[in-house]
Design a protein around this motif. Structure first.
Motif, PDB file in Angstrom:
ATOM      1  N   LEU A 111       0.831  -1.208   0.000  1.00  0.00           N
ATOM      2  CA  LEU A 111       0.000   0.000   0.000  1.00  0.00           C
ATOM      3  C   LEU A 111       0.862   1.253   0.000  1.00  0.00           C
ATOM      4  CD1 LEU A 111      -2.893  -0.886   2.485  1.00  0.00           C
ATOM      5  CD2 LEU A 111      -2.876  -1.028  -0.001  1.00  0.00           C
ATOM      6  N   HIS A 112       1.947   1.234   0.756  1.00  0.00           N
ATOM      7  CA  HIS A 112       2.831   2.390   0.835  1.00  0.00           C
ATOM      8  C   HIS A 112       3.433   2.718  -0.534  1.00  0.00           C
ATOM      9  CE1 HIS A 112       5.914   5.147   2.244  1.00  0.00           C
ATOM     10  NE2 HIS A 112       6.826   4.388   1.691  1.00  0.00           N
ATOM     11  N   HIS A 113       3.970   1.707  -1.199  1.00  0.00           N
ATOM     12  CA  HIS A 113       4.608   1.942  -2.498  1.00  0.00           C
ATOM     13  C   HIS A 113       3.578   2.358  -3.546  1.00  0.00           C
ATOM     14  CE1 HIS A 113       8.521   0.770  -1.154  1.00  0.00           C
ATOM     15  NE2 HIS A 113       8.131  -0.444  -0.812  1.00  0.00           N
ATOM     16  N   PHE A 114       2.401   1.738  -3.526  1.00  0.00           N
ATOM     17  CA  PHE A 114       1.384   2.086  -4.510  1.00  0.00           C
ATOM     18  C   PHE A 114       0.873   3.504  -4.277  1.00  0.00           C
ATOM     19  CE2 PHE A 114      -2.981   2.291  -6.081  1.00  0.00           C
ATOM     20  CZ  PHE A 114      -2.794   1.904  -7.398  1.00  0.00           C
ATOM     21  N   HIS A 115       0.635   3.867  -3.024  1.00  0.00           N
ATOM     22  CA  HIS A 115       0.114   5.204  -2.730  1.00  0.00           C
ATOM     23  C   HIS A 115       1.110   6.289  -3.136  1.00  0.00           C
ATOM     24  CE1 HIS A 115      -2.068   8.425  -0.822  1.00  0.00           C
ATOM     25  NE2 HIS A 115      -1.022   8.724  -0.074  1.00  0.00           N
ATOM     26  N   ARG A 116       2.387   6.026  -2.958  1.00  0.00           N
ATOM     27  CA  ARG A 116       3.386   7.018  -3.364  1.00  0.00           C
ATOM     28  C   ARG A 116       3.362   7.229  -4.876  1.00  0.00           C
ATOM     29  NH1 ARG A 116       9.260   6.310  -0.908  1.00  0.00           N
ATOM     30  NH2 ARG A 116       9.436   8.258  -2.083  1.00  0.00           N
ATOM     31  N   ALA A 117       3.144   6.165  -5.621  1.00  0.00           N
ATOM     32  CA  ALA A 117       3.125   6.264  -7.079  1.00  0.00           C
ATOM     33  C   ALA A 117       1.779   6.727  -7.620  1.00  0.00           C
ATOM     34  CB  ALA A 117       3.497   4.915  -7.704  1.00  0.00           C
ATOM     35  N   HIS A 118       0.685   6.465  -6.872  1.00  0.00           N
ATOM     36  CA  HIS A 118      -0.673   6.795  -7.328  1.00  0.00           C
ATOM     37  C   HIS A 118      -1.444   7.472  -6.190  1.00  0.00           C
ATOM     38  CE1 HIS A 118       0.742   3.380  -9.755  1.00  0.00           C
ATOM     39  NE2 HIS A 118       0.046   3.904 -10.742  1.00  0.00           N
ATOM     40  N   PRO A 119      -1.050   8.677  -5.799  1.00  0.00           N
ATOM     41  CA  PRO A 119      -1.654   9.317  -4.621  1.00  0.00           C
ATOM     42  C   PRO A 119      -3.129   9.663  -4.769  1.00  0.00           C
ATOM     43  CG  PRO A 119      -0.229  10.858  -5.800  1.00  0.00           C
ATOM     44  CD  PRO A 119      -0.004   9.510  -6.411  1.00  0.00           C
ATOM     45  N   ARG A 120      -3.640   9.692  -5.997  1.00  0.00           N
ATOM     46  CA  ARG A 120      -5.047  10.088  -6.200  1.00  0.00           C
ATOM     47  C   ARG A 120      -5.991   8.891  -6.241  1.00  0.00           C
ATOM     48  NH1 ARG A 120      -5.070  13.922 -11.299  1.00  0.00           N
ATOM     49  NH2 ARG A 120      -7.263  14.093 -10.700  1.00  0.00           N
ATOM     50  N   VAL A 121      -5.459   7.687  -6.155  1.00  0.00           N
ATOM     51  CA  VAL A 121      -6.303   6.489  -6.136  1.00  0.00           C
ATOM     52  C   VAL A 121      -6.764   6.213  -4.698  1.00  0.00           C
ATOM     53  CG1 VAL A 121      -6.370   3.994  -6.521  1.00  0.00           C
ATOM     54  CG2 VAL A 121      -5.180   5.480  -8.153  1.00  0.00           C
ATOM     55  N   GLU A 122      -8.062   6.000  -4.522  1.00  0.00           N
ATOM     56  CA  GLU A 122      -8.601   5.675  -3.203  1.00  0.00           C
ATOM     57  C   GLU A 122      -8.372   4.196  -2.909  1.00  0.00           C
ATOM     58  OE1 GLU A 122     -12.576   6.983  -2.286  1.00  0.00           O
ATOM     59  OE2 GLU A 122     -12.465   8.549  -3.832  1.00  0.00           O
ATOM     60  N   LEU A 123      -7.899   3.905  -1.700  1.00  0.00           N
ATOM     61  CA  LEU A 123      -7.665   2.532  -1.271  1.00  0.00           C
ATOM     62  C   LEU A 123      -8.661   2.181  -0.175  1.00  0.00           C
ATOM     63  CD1 LEU A 123      -3.758   2.677  -1.111  1.00  0.00           C
ATOM     64  CD2 LEU A 123      -5.156   1.651  -2.912  1.00  0.00           C
ATOM     65  N   THR A 268      -1.217 -13.108  -2.537  1.00  0.00           N
ATOM     66  CA  THR A 268      -2.068 -12.051  -3.069  1.00  0.00           C
ATOM     67  C   THR A 268      -2.994 -12.648  -4.115  1.00  0.00           C
ATOM     68  OG1 THR A 268      -0.334 -11.518  -4.678  1.00  0.00           O
ATOM     69  CG2 THR A 268      -0.386 -10.228  -2.640  1.00  0.00           C
ATOM     70  N   LEU A 269      -4.201 -12.121  -4.189  1.00  0.00           N
ATOM     71  CA  LEU A 269      -5.222 -12.647  -5.086  1.00  0.00           C
ATOM     72  C   LEU A 269      -5.779 -11.532  -5.963  1.00  0.00           C
ATOM     73  CD1 LEU A 269      -7.190 -14.690  -2.387  1.00  0.00           C
ATOM     74  CD2 LEU A 269      -5.541 -15.620  -4.023  1.00  0.00           C
ATOM     75  N   SER A 270      -5.980 -11.838  -7.217  1.00  0.00           N
ATOM     76  CA  SER A 270      -6.602 -10.871  -8.129  1.00  0.00           C
ATOM     77  C   SER A 270      -7.291 -11.634  -9.251  1.00  0.00           C
ATOM     78  CB  SER A 270      -5.557  -9.907  -8.698  1.00  0.00           C
ATOM     79  OG  SER A 270      -4.567 -10.616  -9.417  1.00  0.00           O
ATOM     80  N   ARG A 271      -8.053 -10.895 -10.057  1.00  0.00           N
ATOM     81  CA  ARG A 271      -8.747 -11.515 -11.186  1.00  0.00           C
ATOM     82  C   ARG A 271      -7.886 -11.458 -12.451  1.00  0.00           C
ATOM     83  NH1 ARG A 271     -12.972  -8.680  -8.648  1.00  0.00           N
ATOM     84  NH2 ARG A 271     -12.334  -6.811  -9.767  1.00  0.00           N
ATOM     85  N   PRO A 272      -7.946 -12.489 -13.278  1.00  0.00           N
ATOM     86  CA  PRO A 272      -7.264 -12.399 -14.581  1.00  0.00           C
ATOM     87  C   PRO A 272      -8.041 -11.452 -15.498  1.00  0.00           C
ATOM     88  CG  PRO A 272      -8.528 -14.433 -14.456  1.00  0.00           C
ATOM     89  CD  PRO A 272      -8.618 -13.793 -13.090  1.00  0.00           C
ATOM     90  N   ASP A 273      -7.370 -10.867 -16.449  1.00  0.00           N
ATOM     91  CA  ASP A 273      -8.017  -9.981 -17.437  1.00  0.00           C
ATOM     92  C   ASP A 273      -8.765  -8.843 -16.754  1.00  0.00           C
ATOM     93  OD1 ASP A 273      -7.127 -11.752 -19.454  1.00  0.00           O
ATOM     94  OD2 ASP A 273      -8.880 -13.019 -19.122  1.00  0.00           O
ATOM     95  N   GLU A 274      -8.171  -8.273 -15.722  1.00  0.00           N
ATOM     96  CA  GLU A 274      -8.773  -7.153 -15.003  1.00  0.00           C
ATOM     97  C   GLU A 274      -8.922  -5.944 -15.928  1.00  0.00           C
ATOM     98  OE1 GLU A 274     -10.610  -4.940 -12.613  1.00  0.00           O
ATOM     99  OE2 GLU A 274      -9.914  -6.807 -11.689  1.00  0.00           O
ATOM    100  N   LEU A 275     -10.095  -5.269 -15.867  1.00  0.00           N
ATOM    101  CA  LEU A 275     -10.356  -4.131 -16.728  1.00  0.00           C
ATOM    102  C   LEU A 275     -10.072  -2.796 -16.050  1.00  0.00           C
ATOM    103  CD1 LEU A 275     -13.709  -5.262 -18.415  1.00  0.00           C
ATOM    104  CD2 LEU A 275     -11.393  -5.408 -19.341  1.00  0.00           C
ATOM    105  N   GLY A 276     -10.229  -2.727 -14.727  1.00  0.00           N
ATOM    106  CA  GLY A 276     -10.075  -1.460 -14.020  1.00  0.00           C
ATOM    107  C   GLY A 276      -8.646  -0.963 -14.057  1.00  0.00           C
ATOM    108  N   GLY A 277      -8.460   0.293 -14.519  1.00  0.00           N
ATOM    109  CA  GLY A 277      -7.126   0.860 -14.616  1.00  0.00           C
ATOM    110  C   GLY A 277      -6.368   0.885 -13.301  1.00  0.00           C
ATOM    111  N   PRO A 278      -6.967   1.398 -12.201  1.00  0.00           N
ATOM    112  CA  PRO A 278      -6.242   1.424 -10.927  1.00  0.00           C
ATOM    113  C   PRO A 278      -5.880   0.028 -10.427  1.00  0.00           C
ATOM    114  CG  PRO A 278      -8.162   2.871 -10.858  1.00  0.00           C
ATOM    115  CD  PRO A 278      -8.267   2.072 -12.115  1.00  0.00           C
ATOM    116  N   VAL A 279      -6.768  -0.930 -10.633  1.00  0.00           N
ATOM    117  CA  VAL A 279      -6.496  -2.300 -10.173  1.00  0.00           C
ATOM    118  C   VAL A 279      -5.359  -2.906 -10.995  1.00  0.00           C
ATOM    119  CG1 VAL A 279      -7.473  -4.581  -9.727  1.00  0.00           C
ATOM    120  CG2 VAL A 279      -8.903  -2.548  -9.470  1.00  0.00           C
ATOM    121  N   ARG A 280      -5.380  -2.663 -12.300  1.00  0.00           N
ATOM    122  CA  ARG A 280      -4.287  -3.162 -13.136  1.00  0.00           C
ATOM    123  C   ARG A 280      -2.956  -2.569 -12.706  1.00  0.00           C
ATOM    124  NH1 ARG A 280      -7.372  -1.680 -17.599  1.00  0.00           N
ATOM    125  NH2 ARG A 280      -5.657  -0.342 -18.290  1.00  0.00           N
ATOM    126  N   ALA A 281      -2.978  -1.285 -12.332  1.00  0.00           N
ATOM    127  CA  ALA A 281      -1.741  -0.645 -11.863  1.00  0.00           C
ATOM    128  C   ALA A 281      -1.268  -1.283 -10.566  1.00  0.00           C
ATOM    129  CB  ALA A 281      -1.977   0.853 -11.665  1.00  0.00           C
TER     130      ALA A 281
END
Length: 295
Positions: A111-123, A268-281
């Motif tokens: 979360l720390h590394h992602f927030h630094r790179a994408h500060p405008r994305v809500e977590l 860590t778990l995620s969906r394949p072929d994710e469409l959401g831009g923030p989730v893909r990031a």
């Protein structure tokens, strides 16, 4: 009315000249005149007064100019917001996690590394047992999961990222007989009431690793704190990931488990072929760290 009609209109209004406006828009003057006439037909009257030297706005044109600028600015903003979302710069990432993911340090670091790179994305983070995380990913109410690997079952339809491994320990009340031992073997747990972390009520993955036979004397919990509370109350001996030792609860003593090859991995778990831009990031950040593999 189309947005290009408004853009053409604003250009003519600002230049006060059809020729200069056409050059600014990179269209022919005849094309521009045709589009303005189409706009005037929709308005129901003229928006410009044309003279031999210049073009002036009518009263209706002056009112239209104010609203046209607002409309074009909002359209540009909408497009920009959509582009930012596609690039993963804005939006929301919904994350489910088990307590062990926090204690192992995996979740906080990501979360720390992602927030630094994408500060405008809500977590949005929610503590959930493993089975609920899997279901949330499948039904679309969750985007990312952080879970221990024990009891997950078949998750072949999801993408699993390998994370941090931690060995198993026991947590007991300070006055329990095992509290004075330097370490504990599975055989030492015979006859004890066990408190084990389980993905659901049918999950025996921890017991299988221990080789425990007296399964009737088992309390299954889906939260790390729940296991520690029962151990602190003297209800039983909690079998927990060693990373849990970072939780310093009153009356709790931790002892390592020996003579067994058993550990827990936070995945860590995620969906394949994710469409959401923030989730893909977010998922790409795992890939860059070399932790992403298909289960």
């Amino acid at each position: 009315m189309e947005l290009r009609h408004l853009r053409y209109f604003v250009a003519v209004a600002e230049e006060c000249h059809f020729g200069r406006a056409a050059a600014r828009l990179h269209v022919t003057q005849s094309t521009l005149s045709t589009q303005v006439k189409a706009l005037e037909r929709e308005v129901g009257g003229p928006v410009f007064v044309r003279t031999s030297r210049r073009v002036e706005l009518t009263e209706a044109g002056e009112l239209l100019l104010v609203e046209a600028r607002r409309t074009l600015a909002q359209a540009d903003r909408a497009l920009d917001v959509a582009r930012q979302s596609v690039r993963g710069e804005t939006g929301v990432v919904r994350i489910g996690f088990s307590g062990i993911a926090v204690l192992a340090g995996t979740l906080a670091a990501d979360l720390h590394h992602f927030h630094r790179a994408h500060p405008r994305v809500e977590l949005h983070v929610t503590e959930l047992p493993p089975a609920a995380q899997v279901q949330g990913l499948r039904d679309g109410t969750l985007d990312i999961g952080y879970s221990p690997d024990n009891g997950l079952g078949d998750v072949g339809d999801l993408v699993v990222g390998r994370g941090v491994r931690t060995t198993l320990s026991i947590a007991v009340r300070h006055d329990h007989s095992l509290a004075s031992a330097a370490s504990v073997a599975p055989a030492d747990l015979e006859g004890e009431n066990l408190v084990v972390y389980a993905a659901d009520e049918d999950d025996d993955s921890v017991l299988d690793r221990l080789g425990a036979e007296q399964r009737a004397r088992v309390h299954r919990v889906t939260g790390t704190l729940g296991a520690l509370v029962l151990a602190s109350a003297g209800v039983g001996v909690a079998v927990v990931p060693a990373a849990t030792e970072r939780v310093g609860l009153p009356d709790i003593v931790y002892r390592p488990l020996r003579d067994m090859e058993a550990d827990v991995e936070v995945v860590t778990l995620s969906r394949p072929d994710e469409l959401g831009g923030p989730v893909r990031a977010f998922v790409r950040s795992w890939d860059r760290a070399g932790r992403l593999t298909q289960s």
